[in-house]
Design an enzyme around this catalytic site. Structure first.
Site, short mmCIF file in Angstrom:
data_model
loop_
_atom_site.label_atom_id
_atom_site.label_comp_id
_atom_site.label_asym_id
_atom_site.label_seq_id
_atom_site.Cartn_x
_atom_site.Cartn_y
_atom_site.Cartn_z
N MET A 160 2.19 53.05 -37.79
CA MET A 160 3.03 53.50 -36.69
C MET A 160 4.50 53.19 -36.98
O MET A 160 5.33 53.23 -36.07
CB MET A 160 2.59 52.86 -35.37
CG MET A 160 1.23 53.32 -34.91
SD MET A 160 0.95 53.21 -33.14
CE MET A 160 1.26 51.48 -32.84
N GLY A 161 4.82 52.90 -38.23
CA GLY A 161 6.20 52.66 -38.59
C GLY A 161 6.65 51.24 -38.29
O GLY A 161 5.83 50.33 -38.11
N GLY A 217 3.57 43.35 -44.66
CA GLY A 217 2.14 43.58 -44.53
C GLY A 217 1.78 45.04 -44.78
O GLY A 217 0.83 45.34 -45.50
N HIS A 218 2.54 45.96 -44.18
CA HIS A 218 2.31 47.38 -44.44
C HIS A 218 2.50 47.70 -45.91
O HIS A 218 1.72 48.46 -46.50
CB HIS A 218 3.30 48.23 -43.64
CG HIS A 218 3.13 48.18 -42.16
ND1 HIS A 218 4.06 47.61 -41.33
CD2 HIS A 218 2.14 48.64 -41.35
CE1 HIS A 218 3.67 47.73 -40.08
NE2 HIS A 218 2.51 48.34 -40.06
N GLU A 260 -6.71 44.00 -42.53
CA GLU A 260 -7.71 43.17 -41.83
C GLU A 260 -7.13 42.48 -40.60
O GLU A 260 -7.91 41.94 -39.80
CB GLU A 260 -8.28 42.13 -42.79
CG GLU A 260 -9.21 42.74 -43.84
CD GLU A 260 -9.87 41.69 -44.71
OE1 GLU A 260 -9.48 40.50 -44.63
OE2 GLU A 260 -10.78 42.04 -45.48
N ASP A 288 -6.01 43.85 -37.99
CA ASP A 288 -6.67 44.59 -36.91
C ASP A 288 -8.14 44.74 -37.28
O ASP A 288 -8.64 45.84 -37.52
CB ASP A 288 -6.01 45.95 -36.74
CG ASP A 288 -4.52 45.83 -36.40
OD1 ASP A 288 -4.21 45.50 -35.24
OD2 ASP A 288 -3.69 46.05 -37.30
N GLN A 332 -10.44 47.01 -35.24
CA GLN A 332 -10.08 48.40 -35.54
C GLN A 332 -10.65 48.84 -36.89
O GLN A 332 -11.17 49.95 -37.02
CB GLN A 332 -8.57 48.56 -35.55
CG GLN A 332 -8.08 49.92 -35.98
CD GLN A 332 -6.58 50.03 -35.92
OE1 GLN A 332 -6.00 50.27 -34.86
NE2 GLN A 332 -5.92 49.83 -37.05
N ARG A 386 5.39 43.91 -33.83
CA ARG A 386 5.73 43.35 -32.52
C ARG A 386 6.27 41.93 -32.62
O ARG A 386 6.77 41.40 -31.62
CB ARG A 386 4.50 43.39 -31.61
CG ARG A 386 4.13 44.80 -31.16
CD ARG A 386 3.02 44.78 -30.12
NE ARG A 386 2.80 46.10 -29.53
CZ ARG A 386 1.88 46.97 -29.92
NH1 ARG A 386 1.09 46.64 -30.94
NH2 ARG A 386 1.75 48.13 -29.32
#
Length: 283
Positions: A35-36, A41-42, A153, A155, A158, A192
Site C-alpha cells: 500500500m506504499g 521491510g517492504h 510475516e 501480517d 493475512q 503506521r
C-alpha cells in the site's frame, strides 16, 4: 507507461503487456503487493522476490475495501515518487500504481469470503478486513500472473489467509512468506510507525519482548494463561489497550485446547494512542 526512477503502469492492460514481453523472453516474474509508504521491510520483500524471479513487479495501491469508515484511509501516507526511488534501489523492475476506479469500476459487485485462518484475532476487531484483502489480492494475482508473490510475516494472519485463498481458488502463483523486518530494538517495521511519538515509539519497542516472554511461558503453562499474562504485561508497559494476544497453530491458526502440541505462533494487536500495532513470533 510513465517513467520515474523505474517504469510505472496504471492500467491492467499496460501491466499485462509488460509482463507478456518478459514471458516472451523466457523470464520468470515475482510480485510484491504493497500500500506504499515503503520502508526497509517492504524493500526486503522486493529483494526476496528478486532472488526468486528474473523480474519483479511491485504494486502500490491503498485498498479502500479493507478500511472501515472510522479507520485511516484518508490519512494513510502516500508518497509515490519516494516509493518509486526506493523500489528502483531494491531491484524492482516495474511499479503498478492503479487508480481506485481502475480496480473497482462502477458496478463492481464481487465479494470473497475466506474462512479457516481468517477466523478470530483481526476478524474480531476488523470484521471487514479480510474480505477486502481477499478481493484485492485475488485481483492483483490475476492481473500480474506472477510465478511467485512475496508477503511479509508481520501480517501473519493475512499471509495464512492468502495461502488459503490461492489454494482454494487454484491460483498458480506460489506464495512466499518473508521474515518480519525490525528496527534495532526489535520493533516490527510498519508504515503506521510514522504516527508514533518518540515516547510511544519507546513503548512500542517492548511489544516484541513481551511476546517472546509469553511464548517462553507457554512452554510451562496453558496457552490461555500465557496470553493473559502478555495482555497484562503490555498494559503495564504503557500500551493503552490490547485487542488480542493469541497463541495459534502455525499451519492453520487454529487455537490450542489445553497445551501446545504442535508448532505455534503468538500474535498480538495493541494500541498506542491512535496507532494500532501488530506483531507475531514463533513460539
Amino acid at each position: 507507461m510513465t517513467t520515474l526512477p523505474l517504469p510505472v503502469v496504471r492500467t491492467v492492460a499496460d501491466l499485462r503487456a509488460a509482463v507478456a514481453e518478459w514471458r516472451r523472453q523466457g523470464l520468470s516474474v515475482g510480485f510484491v503487493p504493497t500500500m506504499g509508504a515503503l520502508h526497509d521491510g517492504h524493500l526486503s520483500l522486493v529483494r526476496e522476490a528478486g532472488a526468486q524471479a528474473d523480474r519483479v513487479v511491485t504494486s502500490v495501491f491503498v485498498n479502500p475495501t479493507q478500511f472501515a469508515a472510522h479507520e485511516d484511509l484518508g490519512t494513510y501516507p502516500r508518497q509515490e515518487d519516494r516509493d518509486a526511488q526506493l523500489l528502483a534501489s531494491a531491484g524492482c523492475h516495474l511499479l503498478f500504481a492503479p487508480e481506485s476506479d481502475a480496480m473497482y469500476p462502477e458496478g463492481f459487485a464481487t465479494r470473497i469470503e475466506v474462512g479457516g485462518p481468517s477466523q478470530g484475532m483481526e476478524t474480531d476487531f476488523r470484521p471487514h478486513f479480510f474480505g477486502g484483502v481477499a478481493v484485492v489480492v485475488a485481483k492483483l494475482l490475476n492481473q500480474v500472473q506472477a510465478d511467485v508473490a512475496v508477503f511479509g510475516e508481520k501480517d501473519y494472519q493475512q499471509l495464512m489467509v492468502v495461502r488459503r485463498l490461492t489454494a482454494d481458488l487454484d491460483i498458480p502463483t506460489r506464495i512466499v512468506g518473508a521474515p518480519t523486518g525490525r528496527d534495532g530494538w526489535g520493533l516490527a517495521l510498519s508504515s503506521r510507525n510514522a504516527y508514533l511519538s518518540e515516547q510511544e515509539r519507546g513503548i512500542a519497542r517492548r511489544l516484541n519482548g513481551v511476546l517472546a516472554e509469553a511464548g517462553a511461558r507457554a512452554r510451562n503453562a496453558s496457552p490461555s494463561e500465557a496470553e493473559a499474562w502478555a495482555c497484562e504485561a503490555l498494559l503495564e508497559a504503557g500500551f493503552d489497550r490490547v485487542d488480542y494476544v493469541a497463541i495459534r497453530r502455525v499451519d492453520d491458526l487454529a487455537p490450542f485446547a489445553d497445551a501446545i502440541d504442535a508448532p505455534a505462533r503468538i500474535l498480538a494487536a495493541a494500541w498506542l494512542g491512535k496507532t494500532r500495532l501488530i506483531d507475531n513470533l514463533p513460539v
